[in-house]
Design a protein around this motif. Structure first.
Motif, PDB file in Angstrom:
ATOM      1  N   GLN A 329      21.667 -23.121  13.668  1.00 30.32           N
ATOM      2  CA  GLN A 329      22.274 -23.094  14.248  1.00 30.32           C
ATOM      3  C   GLN A 329      23.705 -23.587  13.892  1.00 30.32           C
ATOM      4  OE1 GLN A 329      22.547 -22.336  18.263  1.00 30.32           O
ATOM      5  NE2 GLN A 329      25.286 -22.018  18.042  1.00 30.32           N
ATOM      6  N   ILE A 330      25.021 -22.727  12.844  1.00 35.69           N
ATOM      7  CA  ILE A 330      26.216 -22.924  12.258  1.00 35.69           C
ATOM      8  C   ILE A 330      27.176 -22.589  13.604  1.00 35.69           C
ATOM      9  CG2 ILE A 330      27.601 -22.399  10.771  1.00 35.69           C
ATOM     10  CD1 ILE A 330      25.114 -21.237   8.769  1.00 35.69           C
ATOM     11  N   ARG A 331      27.656 -23.236  13.891  1.00 36.04           N
ATOM     12  CA  ARG A 331      29.496 -23.244  14.723  1.00 36.04           C
ATOM     13  C   ARG A 331      30.763 -23.066  13.982  1.00 36.04           C
ATOM     14  NH1 ARG A 331      25.787 -26.229  17.581  1.00 36.04           N
ATOM     15  NH2 ARG A 331      24.994 -26.313  19.512  1.00 36.04           N
ATOM     16  N   TRP A 332      31.303 -22.462  13.735  1.00 38.82           N
ATOM     17  CA  TRP A 332      32.257 -22.122  13.168  1.00 38.82           C
ATOM     18  C   TRP A 332      33.874 -21.937  15.322  1.00 38.82           C
ATOM     19  CZ3 TRP A 332      28.755 -19.101  11.820  1.00 38.82           C
ATOM     20  CH2 TRP A 332      28.905 -18.808   9.980  1.00 38.82           C
ATOM     21  N   GLN A 333      34.616 -23.335  14.846  1.00 43.69           N
ATOM     22  CA  GLN A 333      35.219 -23.671  16.305  1.00 43.69           C
ATOM     23  C   GLN A 333      36.952 -23.319  15.652  1.00 43.69           C
ATOM     24  OE1 GLN A 333      32.213 -25.701  18.751  1.00 43.69           O
ATOM     25  NE2 GLN A 333      34.560 -25.574  19.454  1.00 43.69           N
ATOM     26  N   ARG A 334      37.656 -23.207  16.833  1.00 47.80           N
ATOM     27  CA  ARG A 334      39.165 -23.012  16.904  1.00 47.80           C
ATOM     28  C   ARG A 334      39.549 -21.816  15.372  1.00 47.80           C
ATOM     29  NH1 ARG A 334      42.329 -27.103  18.549  1.00 47.80           N
ATOM     30  NH2 ARG A 334      44.783 -27.235  18.155  1.00 47.80           N
ATOM     31  N   LEU A 335      38.601 -20.549  15.744  1.00 49.82           N
ATOM     32  CA  LEU A 335      39.007 -20.050  14.241  1.00 49.82           C
ATOM     33  C   LEU A 335      40.615 -19.072  14.490  1.00 49.82           C
ATOM     34  CD1 LEU A 335      35.645 -18.228  14.693  1.00 49.82           C
ATOM     35  CD2 LEU A 335      36.389 -19.225  12.424  1.00 49.82           C
ATOM     36  N   THR A 336      41.032 -19.041  13.213  1.00 49.67           N
ATOM     37  CA  THR A 336      41.926 -17.794  13.820  1.00 49.67           C
ATOM     38  C   THR A 336      42.211 -16.584  13.163  1.00 49.67           C
ATOM     39  OG1 THR A 336      42.399 -18.680  11.588  1.00 49.67           O
ATOM     40  CG2 THR A 336      43.642 -20.019  12.274  1.00 49.67           C
ATOM     41  N   ARG A 337      40.771 -16.265  12.813  1.00 48.03           N
ATOM     42  CA  ARG A 337      39.950 -14.695  12.714  1.00 48.03           C
ATOM     43  C   ARG A 337      39.018 -14.280  12.941  1.00 48.03           C
ATOM     44  NH1 ARG A 337      37.379 -14.074   8.449  1.00 48.03           N
ATOM     45  NH2 ARG A 337      37.676 -15.557   6.807  1.00 48.03           N
ATOM     46  N   PRO A 338      38.605 -13.094  13.461  1.00 50.00           N
ATOM     47  CA  PRO A 338      37.349 -12.864  13.644  1.00 50.00           C
ATOM     48  C   PRO A 338      36.302 -12.758  11.754  1.00 50.00           C
ATOM     49  CG  PRO A 338      38.396 -11.262  13.738  1.00 50.00           C
ATOM     50  CD  PRO A 338      39.631 -12.119  13.474  1.00 50.00           C
ATOM     51  N   LEU A 339      35.132 -13.689  11.965  1.00 51.61           N
ATOM     52  CA  LEU A 339      34.434 -13.898  11.109  1.00 51.61           C
ATOM     53  C   LEU A 339      33.367 -12.277  10.593  1.00 51.61           C
ATOM     54  CD1 LEU A 339      33.110 -17.265  11.570  1.00 51.61           C
ATOM     55  CD2 LEU A 339      35.255 -16.835  10.184  1.00 51.61           C
ATOM     56  N   GLY A 340      33.467 -12.077   9.508  1.00 51.31           N
ATOM     57  CA  GLY A 340      32.611 -11.216   9.121  1.00 51.31           C
ATOM     58  C   GLY A 340      31.563 -11.547   7.833  1.00 51.31           C
ATOM     59  N   PRO A 341      30.797 -10.673   8.119  1.00 50.28           N
ATOM     60  CA  PRO A 341      29.157 -10.954   7.246  1.00 50.28           C
ATOM     61  C   PRO A 341      29.447 -11.534   6.449  1.00 50.28           C
ATOM     62  CG  PRO A 341      28.608  -8.592   8.161  1.00 50.28           C
ATOM     63  CD  PRO A 341      30.388  -9.596   8.052  1.00 50.28           C
ATOM     64  N   GLU A 342      30.819 -11.855   5.655  1.00 50.83           N
ATOM     65  CA  GLU A 342      30.825 -12.547   4.330  1.00 50.83           C
ATOM     66  C   GLU A 342      31.035 -13.706   4.004  1.00 50.83           C
ATOM     67  OE1 GLU A 342      34.706 -10.359   5.748  1.00 50.83           O
ATOM     68  OE2 GLU A 342      32.723 -10.075   5.240  1.00 50.83           O
ATOM     69  N   ASP A 343      31.443 -14.456   5.396  1.00 49.34           N
ATOM     70  CA  ASP A 343      31.213 -15.787   5.732  1.00 49.34           C
ATOM     71  C   ASP A 343      30.303 -16.298   6.486  1.00 49.34           C
ATOM     72  OD1 ASP A 343      34.513 -15.348   5.785  1.00 49.34           O
ATOM     73  OD2 ASP A 343      33.821 -14.033   8.023  1.00 49.34           O
ATOM     74  N   GLY A 344      29.436 -15.277   6.407  1.00 48.53           N
ATOM     75  CA  GLY A 344      27.930 -16.162   7.097  1.00 48.53           C
ATOM     76  C   GLY A 344      27.006 -16.403   6.298  1.00 48.53           C
ATOM     77  N   PRO A 345      26.389 -17.102   6.092  1.00 52.87           N
ATOM     78  CA  PRO A 345      24.844 -17.738   5.496  1.00 52.87           C
ATOM     79  C   PRO A 345      24.264 -16.910   4.651  1.00 52.87           C
ATOM     80  CG  PRO A 345      24.295 -17.655   7.824  1.00 52.87           C
ATOM     81  CD  PRO A 345      25.488 -17.076   8.021  1.00 52.87           C
TER      82      PRO A 345
END
Length: 389
Positions: A329-345
Motif C-alpha cells: 500500500q502507498i498512501r498520499w495525504q494532505r493532497l493539494t490536487r487529485p492524483l492521476g495514473p502518472e502519479d502512481g506506481p
C-alpha cells in the motif's frame, strides 16, 4: 460468570485464526496467534473506553494491537460520540506532516464499511501562534463549527509522521460540552457483565471483518501489481492510495517505481508492506515501510523500492521478513490536487541477481552493513519516542 461470554469468544476466535485460508506454515499460525492477542487487548480496551457522555481519546492501534493494515507512520486515536450532543476538542498542533479528523457513523463489519460523515485536516481549522486550537462538533442547530450527521458514532484522529526523527506529536483532548466538571456514575456488576458481552462480539467481529476485507479489496487484483492512485474508500477526503498484493520466491524481487510527489502536492507519501493477516509487518526492528523523507530519491525524481527476502544492500530495500505473500500500500495525504495514473506506481518483478544491471541508479542506492544498522537503530529510537505499547 461475567467473563464467560468473552472466554467463549476467545476460543471461537482461535478456531477462526487456525482455519484462516492463508495459514500454510508455522510462521503463519504463530503470527495469527499474535494477532489474536492484539485483538483481545484491543477489544477489552475499546469496550472499556466506550463512554459517549464522558469521552476521551484512546489509541486505536499500536505495535501490539494491530488492525486494518495499520500505517506505521500514523498515531490513531478515537473517541465514541453520539449525534445529539455537542463535543469540544482542544489541543496543540505538533510538527507532524498531517493531522486529520474523521467522523464515522459506525464500525467496520464483514459486510460493510462505515460511512464517513465528515473528514478534514487541520488546514480547515484555526490554529493559534502557540499551536493551540479548539473544535466544536454538534448536531444541526447547535452552532457547532462541524455538524454531526445522523448516526455519528466515532471521531477518529490521525497524526501522521513523515520524518520520524524530527517531527513531534501534538496534544489532543475531548469532552462533552455539558458534562465537563461532573462525573459519571460508578459502574455496577450488570454493566461490567454487559461490557464482557460487547467485548466478545467486538473480538469476533473484528476478526471476521478484517479476514474478509482484503478478500474484497486486494486479492481480486492480479498478483504482483498495484492499482492507480485512487481516493481511499471510506477514508479521508485528502487521501489517495494505491494497493496490491505480492507473491514472491526468495530469489525474486519486486521493484516499485513511483514519482516523489513533493511536499507541494503531498506533504505525506508513504509505502508499506502488510502480512496476510492484513496488519503491518514489524516496522520497529525491520525496514518494512518508508516515507518519502526516509527513502532515497533517484535523480529522475522517482523513488524505487526493492521488495524482497534477501538483502540487496540497497537503501530502499523493504524487508519481506519471511512473508512470501503479503499486501502492498502507498498512501498520499494532505493532497493539494487529485492524483492521476502518472502519479502512481510501476511494478516489475525480476531475479535478485539481475538488480545491479536492471535497477536504474543501482549504485546510488548502495548502503553498507553499518549504515543499515544505523537506519534500523533510528527506527527503533523514533518509535520508542512517539509510541507506547
Amino acid at each position: 460468570m461475567a467473563t464467560e461470554p468473552f472466554a467463549r469468544a476467545i476460543a471461537e476466535a482461535e478456531e477462526l485464526i487456525r482455519s484462516a485460508p492463508h495459514v500454510r506454515t508455522e510462521q503463519d499460525l504463530a503470527e495469527g496467534l499474535d494477532y489474536l492477542a492484539g485483538g483481545i487487548k484491543a477489544a477489552l480496551h475499546m469496550t472499556w473506553a466506550y463512554d459517549r457522555d464522558f469521552p476521551f481519546f484512546a489509541a486505536s492501534t499500536g505495535p501490539y494491537a494491530k488492525l486494518g493494515l495499520d500505517n506505521p507512520d500514523t498515531l490513531y486515536f478515537h473517541a465514541y460520540i453520539r449525534d445529539d450532543a455537542e463535543y469540544v476538542v482542544t489541543g496543540r498542533r505538533g510538527t507532524t506532516a498531517d493531522l486529520s479528523f474523521q467522523v464515522l457513523n459506525g464500525d467496520y463489519s464483514p459486510a460493510r464499511s462505515p460511512d464517513s460523515l465528515t473528514a478534514f485536516d487541520d488546514r480547515d481549522i484555526e490554529i493559534a501562534q502557540d499551536g493551540s486550537y479548539e473544535l466544536r462538533f454538534g448536531p444541526p442547530g447547535s452552532g457547532a463549527r462541524f455538524t454531526l450527521g445522523p448516526g455519528a458514532a466515532m471521531l477518529i484522529v490521525r497524526e501522521v509522521f513523515s520524518d520520524w526523527g524530527a517531527e513531534r506529536p501534538g496534544e489532543i483532548r475531548i469532552h462533552r460540552a455539558d458534562t465537563l466538571g461532573s462525573a459519571p456514575p460508578p459502574p455496577d456488576t450488570d454493566t461490567q457483565a454487559r461490557r464482557y458481552e460487547v467485548a466478545a462480539r467486538m473480538l469476533l467481529g473484528r476478526l471476521r471483518t478484517f479476514l474478509a476485507f482484503p478478500e474484497r479489496h486486494y486479492l481480486t487484483l492480479p498478483v504482483n501489481t498495484m492499482t492507480e492512485p485512487r481516493p481511499t474508500p471510506g477514508g479521508l477526503a485528502t487521501q489517495y492510495s494505491s494497493v496490491g498484493h505480492y507473491d514472491l520466491d526468495d530469489d525474486q524481487v519486486m521493484v516499485v517505481t513511483v514519482p516523489a510527489a513533493g511536499r507541494d502536492v503531498a506533504p505525506y507519501q508513504g509505502f508499506q508492506l502488510g502480512s496476510m493477516w492484513y496488519v503491518s509487518l514489524d516496522y520497529i526492528n525491520h525496514q518494512t515501510s518508508l516515507t518519502a523523507d526516509q527513502a532515497r530519491h533517484d535523480p529522475d525524481g522517482k523513488i524505487r523500492y526493492v521488495i524482497g527476502e534477501r538483502d540487496p544492500g540497497l537503501a530502499n530495500w523493504l524487508e519481506r521478513t519471511g512473508h512470501r505473500r503479503g499486501y502492498l500500500q502507498i498512501r498520499w495525504q494532505r493532497l493539494t490536487r487529485p492524483l492521476g495514473p502518472e502519479d502512481g506506481p510501476e511494478v516489475e518483478v525480476m531475479r535478485f541477481e539481475d538488480l545491479p544491471s536492471k535497477l536504474p541508479y543501482h549504485d546510488r542506492q548502495r548502503v553498507g552493513p553499518g549504515e543499515w544498522a544505523a537506519r534500523i537503530a533510528a527506527r527503533q529510537t523514533a518509535v520508542a519516542r512517539r509510541m507506547l505499547g
